[in-house]
Scaffold this active site. Structure first.
Site, mmCIF file in Angstrom:
data_model
loop_
_atom_site.group_PDB
_atom_site.id
_atom_site.type_symbol
_atom_site.label_atom_id
_atom_site.label_comp_id
_atom_site.label_asym_id
_atom_site.label_seq_id
_atom_site.Cartn_x
_atom_site.Cartn_y
_atom_site.Cartn_z
ATOM 1 C CE LYS A 1 -1.761 2.855 2.260
ATOM 2 N NZ LYS A 1 -1.668 4.314 1.690
ATOM 3 C CD GLU B 1 13.435 1.182 9.195
ATOM 4 O OE1 GLU B 1 13.881 2.157 9.910
ATOM 5 O OE2 GLU B 1 13.923 0.173 8.800
ATOM 6 C CB CYS C 1 12.958 9.507 7.594
ATOM 7 S SG CYS C 1 14.183 8.255 6.654
ATOM 8 C CD GLU D 1 10.154 13.582 10.860
ATOM 9 O OE1 GLU D 1 8.890 13.288 10.850
ATOM 10 O OE2 GLU D 1 10.949 12.847 10.361
#
Ligand code: NAD
Length: 491
Positions: free
Chosen positions: A174, A249, A283, A384
């Site tokens: 997906k 992750e 990331c 973040e």
């Protein structure tokens, strides 16, 4: 306008409910593709198809033959890499140069894990019992779900599919709702390569609508997820209820640490690569720049001067260095954090707001932004941003650098810039991160583990050990005794 279908059980289909959603080119701001909006019914069909394929032809292939199919899959991706990369740029607005490099690298994942497929050897265990033979077999888990983020669509898919397929599993992929097209195009290549129908299913749609039903489906054995911390939590919770395996992750707030003995020319480039490449939408962004106080002001000047030269523009053009922000929610989030930093008292020394549209572009652009006088307890240093926003934090010595670097809820990556070998070894041991780059930044390989500690994730991908996350090791016991021993005592 391009219309896409999903791949379920070897058939190209619309969503069961007939619904669709659109993908917008982040540079032009225009809709370029229409995709099926999958829901629970589609998720269930895809899992059933994967489960059925896992019992069929795929399970009968030798591991060597499975490896051949994966090598052909890699060849097909290599042959179509330029086309796939252009599709990814249309979907996520990242530089064509970056997406070309990524997609051209993707086949290596399939070649590497294809090679491992027939090297998954069990062991004969010299068991501590008389007249007993014991050995192990590594068996596929069954149906695995791969869920990916929008920043590196096919690369993140390859991290999961290559080891998982090599181990004999079947998949439902997906992709992100923002970048689904390249995965669907890759599905065509899987068919051409001879992957049996149902071994790789690809469903499109939103996380809550089709992602969750995939994760919670009782026939699913494992979920490999790349995405936000919040998405990862949701997946982890749902997987826990079904006692499923996961690899997560997630995000990061990675420190890029520059000591006064570093090669500063290289360090400046490393800092820029850490925060401005991919418009900061990575990331492993080195979003906290830790600089030794003795060189702080001079080094900061050099970083600002370099960042000022970065060319904002059309990601398809060779000279562009900074493209648009991929999505409107992400754009708003970046601007929100810039306000947060200003309100917290960080000093904005570069950028600090939206960037004007380059000629021809209607998308969303943000100026490269640098904050000085940042304290590590500020939100801008802890949360973040996922954009081109750098927080600069001074430190006195190695001990303080390490303390600041590790004072984070995340632990994905870190950069260290120094020419002192002993310090390299001390820092690489002391940093509580999954990856440390020394005198370099932002490198990945199919050969080397990639993953984070703390809230950056669970488990890791890539490298030989990754294939072991896709197998169940079964222990087989055989008695060679003439007579069965006392049935009331543990054997
Ligand atoms: P996201 O969590 O919003 O979405 C990621 C994927 O998960 C999408 O496909 C989405 O549809 C799906 N999803 C969301 N909620 C779900 C749910 N409840 N159940 C099942 N599926 C669900 O993340 P994003 O905005 O696409 O990606 C950006 C984030 O990804 C950043 O935090 C970034 O750091 C992280 N990221 C991490 C890595 C890594 O390897 N560590 C790599 C790239 C991106």
């Amino acid at each position: 306008m391009q219309d896409y279908k999903m791949l379920i059980g070897g058939e190209w289909v619309d969503a069961a409910a007939g619904e669709t959603f659109e993908s917008i080119d982040p540079y032009t701001g225009e809709v370029w593709a229409r995709l099926p909006r999958g829901r629970a019914e589609d998720a269930a069909r895809a899992v059933e198809a994967a489960e059925k394929a896992g019992r069929g032809e795929w399970s009968k292939l030798t591991a060597t033959a499975r490896g051949h199919v994966l090598r052909r899959f890699g060849d097909e991706i290599a042959a179509h890499a330029d086309h796939l990369a252009r599709i990814e740029v249309q979907d996520n607005g990242k530089l064509l140069a970056e997406m070309l490099a990524q997609v051209r690298y993707v086949p290596q994942w399939f070649y590497y894990f294809a090679g491992l497929a027939d090297k998954l050897e069990g062991a004969v265990i010299p068991i501590d019992k008389a007249n007993t033979f014991n050995f192990t077999r590594h068996e596929p888990l069954g149906v695995c779900i791969a869920i990916t983020a929008w920043n590196s669509p096919l690369l993140l898919a390859a991290y999961k599919l290559a080891p998982g397929l090599a181990a004999g599993n079947t998949f439902v992929l997906k992709p992100s709702e923002f970048t689904s097209a390249s995965a669907l195009e890759m599905g065509r290549l899987a068919e051409k390569a001879g992957l049996p129908p149902g071994v790789l299913n690809i469903v499109t749609g939103f996380g809550a609508e089709v992602g969750e039903p995939l994760v919670t489906h009782p026939k699913v054995a494992k979920i490999a997820f790349t995405g936000s911390e919040m998405g990862g939590q949701r997946v982890y919770e749902a997987a826990a209820r079904g006692l499923k395996r996961v690899t997560l992750e997630l995000g990061g707030k990675s420190p890029n640490i520059v000591f006064d003995d570093a090669n500063l020319d290289n360090a400046v480039k490393g800092v820029i690569s850490g925060i401005l490449s991919a418009t900061g939408q990575t990331c492993v962004a080195g979003s906290r720049l830790l600089v030794q106080r003795s060189i702080h002001d001079a080094f900061l000047e050099r970083v600002i001067a370099f960042a000022k030269t970065a060319k904002i523009g059309n990601p398809m053009l060779a000279g562009t260095q900074i493209g648009p922000v991929t999505t409107r929610p992400q754009y708003e989030k970046i601007l929100h954090y810039i306000d947060v930093a200003k309100n917290e008292g960080a000093r904005c020394v570069l950028g600090g707001g939206p960037a004007p549209h380059p000629e021809g572009g209607k998308g969303l652009f943000v100026q490269p932004t640098i904050f000085a006088d940042v304290r590590n307890d500020m939100r801008i240093a802890q949360e973040e941003v996922f954009g081109p926003v750098l927080s600069v934090i001074p430190f006195e010595d190695e001990a303080e650098a390490l303390a600041i670097a590790n004072d984070s809820i995340y632990g994905l990556a870190a950069g260290v810039w120094t020419q002192n070998t002993n310090r390299v070894l001390r820092m690489s041991a002391g940093l509580k991160t999954g990856m440390v780059w020394v005198n370099m930044y932002r490198a990945v390989s199919y050969m080397s583990p990639f993953g984070g500690t703390k809230r950056s994730g669970v488990g890791s991908e890539n490298g030989m050990s990754a294939i072991m996350d896709y197998v169940q090791t079964k222990s087989v016991w055989i008695s060679t005794a003439e007579e069965t021993p006392d049935p009331f005592v543990l054997g």
